[in-house]
Design a protein around this motif. Structure first.
Motif, PDB file in Angstrom:
ATOM      1  N   LEU A   1      -2.270  -4.458   2.258  1.00  0.00           N
ATOM      2  CA  LEU A   1      -2.726  -3.553   3.307  1.00  0.00           C
ATOM      3  C   LEU A   1      -3.143  -2.235   2.680  1.00  0.00           C
ATOM      4  N   CYS A   2      -4.269  -1.694   3.132  1.00  0.00           N
ATOM      5  CA  CYS A   2      -4.742  -0.380   2.686  1.00  0.00           C
ATOM      6  C   CYS A   2      -5.001  -0.407   1.175  1.00  0.00           C
ATOM      7  N   ASP A   3      -4.410   0.504   0.396  1.00  0.00           N
ATOM      8  CA  ASP A   3      -4.706   0.462  -1.037  1.00  0.00           C
ATOM      9  C   ASP A   3      -3.959  -0.678  -1.732  1.00  0.00           C
TER      10      ASP A   3
ATOM     11  N   GLY B   1       0.851  -1.192   0.000  1.00  0.00           N
ATOM     12  CA  GLY B   1       0.000   0.000   0.000  1.00  0.00           C
ATOM     13  C   GLY B   1       0.880   1.232   0.000  1.00  0.00           C
TER      14      GLY B   1
ATOM     15  N   ASN C   1      -7.535  -3.871   6.110  1.00  0.00           N
ATOM     16  CA  ASN C   1      -8.007  -2.479   6.104  1.00  0.00           C
ATOM     17  C   ASN C   1      -8.081  -1.906   4.686  1.00  0.00           C
TER      18      ASN C   1
ATOM     19  N   THR D   1      -9.439   4.143   8.200  1.00  0.00           N
ATOM     20  CA  THR D   1      -9.566   3.444   6.918  1.00  0.00           C
ATOM     21  C   THR D   1     -10.483   2.240   7.052  1.00  0.00           C
TER      22      THR D   1
ATOM     23  N   ASP E   1      -8.873   2.568  13.535  1.00  0.00           N
ATOM     24  CA  ASP E   1      -8.347   2.953  12.224  1.00  0.00           C
ATOM     25  C   ASP E   1      -9.473   3.512  11.376  1.00  0.00           C
TER      26      ASP E   1
ATOM     27  N   HIS F   1      -3.770   1.137  12.221  1.00  0.00           N
ATOM     28  CA  HIS F   1      -3.820   0.838  10.791  1.00  0.00           C
ATOM     29  C   HIS F   1      -2.771  -0.183  10.360  1.00  0.00           C
ATOM     30  N   THR F   2      -1.560  -0.077  10.894  1.00  0.00           N
ATOM     31  CA  THR F   2      -0.459  -0.945  10.453  1.00  0.00           C
ATOM     32  C   THR F   2      -0.111  -2.019  11.476  1.00  0.00           C
TER      33      THR F   2
ATOM     34  N   ARG G   1     -11.665   5.069   0.152  1.00  0.00           N
ATOM     35  CA  ARG G   1     -11.936   6.480   0.462  1.00  0.00           C
ATOM     36  C   ARG G   1     -12.468   7.262  -0.728  1.00  0.00           C
TER      37      ARG G   1
ATOM     38  N   TRP H   1      -8.788   0.105   1.323  1.00  0.00           N
ATOM     39  CA  TRP H   1      -8.959   1.541   1.079  1.00  0.00           C
ATOM     40  C   TRP H   1     -10.141   1.755   0.145  1.00  0.00           C
TER      41      TRP H   1
END
Length: 298
Positions: free
Chosen positions: A97-99, A24, A131, A231, A229, A264-265, A135, A133
């Protein structure tokens, strides 16, 4: 592109499933607090070959920078490199993770990258999504309304600052009104709204591409969500407000892990260990041999 492969010490014990860590961003192959390094070591010790890599234009890789919606060819090249390094690998799990999670979903939704000519598309059998993404201006505004402001109103410190004049209430009011306008304009007040696909002339937003891929992906999915988090909160708000996401989260082959206190991480050792153990358990469940079928006579 530059990548690092972590291999089991005994190649004879290596699983046929390789793991590609989809970063991410903006981030590179080490990760926050060496998160990706430590994860790769743990998975390799358990017998799973792992590759973590830098996208083109990121970290030590050459090329023009690109965002998570345009890394399909990068993921294909990473899987190809892992298989060339460890020929026993015949199938892949994408970890993001994330995006990075968003990129992994859109990758399986759009199909493999197109640039690796002469090599078959990687056989992706599992997704580990942390998590994700999703957004947009609407989801961010709605999340602030549902979580940030309600939490602040319950804090004694907020009322002390307000009473003492230590709080710029005019600025706070402007921010609150701005979030209200954004949320109401999007038709997404407290989870009641319309999906972006109500406008057929508009290109499908990446969030909708993710939902379609989440629902249609034929392999197994492990979804990991942090409780502390924004996100993850945005993802859950999106998932509860959009019918397509609601349906996607009912799909078979989905396992979910919630860590109520994690950030988040997953930055402390306890959270990181729980995530690593859960991923290993999930991977080992995937690699259990299927019961033998009784022979049929014709």
């Amino acid at each position: 592109m530059v990548g690092i492969v972590s291999l089991p010490a005994d190649s004879h014990l290596a699983h046929s499933t390789g793991v590609v860590i989809v970063v991410g961003g903006p981030q590179y192959r080490v990760g926050s607090h060496r998160q990706f390094v430590l994860l790769a070591w743990q998975l390799a010790q358990a017998g799973f070959p792992v590759l973590r890599f830098d996208y083109r234009g990121m970290g030590d890789s050459e090329g023009e920078p690109r965002d998570f919606e345009a890394v399909q060819d990068d993921i294909t090249a990473a899987a190809q490199a892992l298989q060339q390094t460890c020929p026993a690998v015949t199938q892949f799990v994408l970890w993001g993770l994330c995006d990075g999670a968003s990129a992994a979903l859109m990758y399986v939704g759009r199909g493999a990258g197109s640039s690796a000519r002469g090599w078959a598309a990687p056989h992706v059998v599992g997704l580990c999504l942390l998590n994700p993404w999703v957004r947009s201006q609407a989801t961010l505004a709605r999340t602030h309304l549902k979580h940030h402001y309600t939490q602040r109103l319950a804090q004694a410190d907020f009322w002390r600052k307000l009473a003492s004049g230590g709080l710029d209430w005019r600025k706070s009011a402007r921010e609150l009104l701005g979030n209200l306008r954004q949320t109401l304009a999007s038709g997404q007040w407290m989870g009641k709204g319309r999906g972006a696909d109500h406008n057929p002339s508009a290109a499908m937003p990446f969030q909708q591409q993710m939902a379609m891929a989440f629902k249609s992906f034929p392999g197994q999915i492990l979804l990991v969500l942090s409780g502390d988090d924004y996100t993850a909160k945005e993802f859950l708000d999106c998932a509860t407000s959009d019918p397509q996401w609601q349906s996607a989260l009912q799909r078979p082959g989905l396992q979910r892990l919630d860590l109520p206190l994690a950030d988040h991480t997953f930055s402390n050792q306890s959270w990181r260990t729980e995530v690593e153990q859960s991923i290993l358990k999930w991977l080992n469940q995937r690699n259990q041999p299927k019961p033998a079928q009784a022979a049929s006579e014709t």
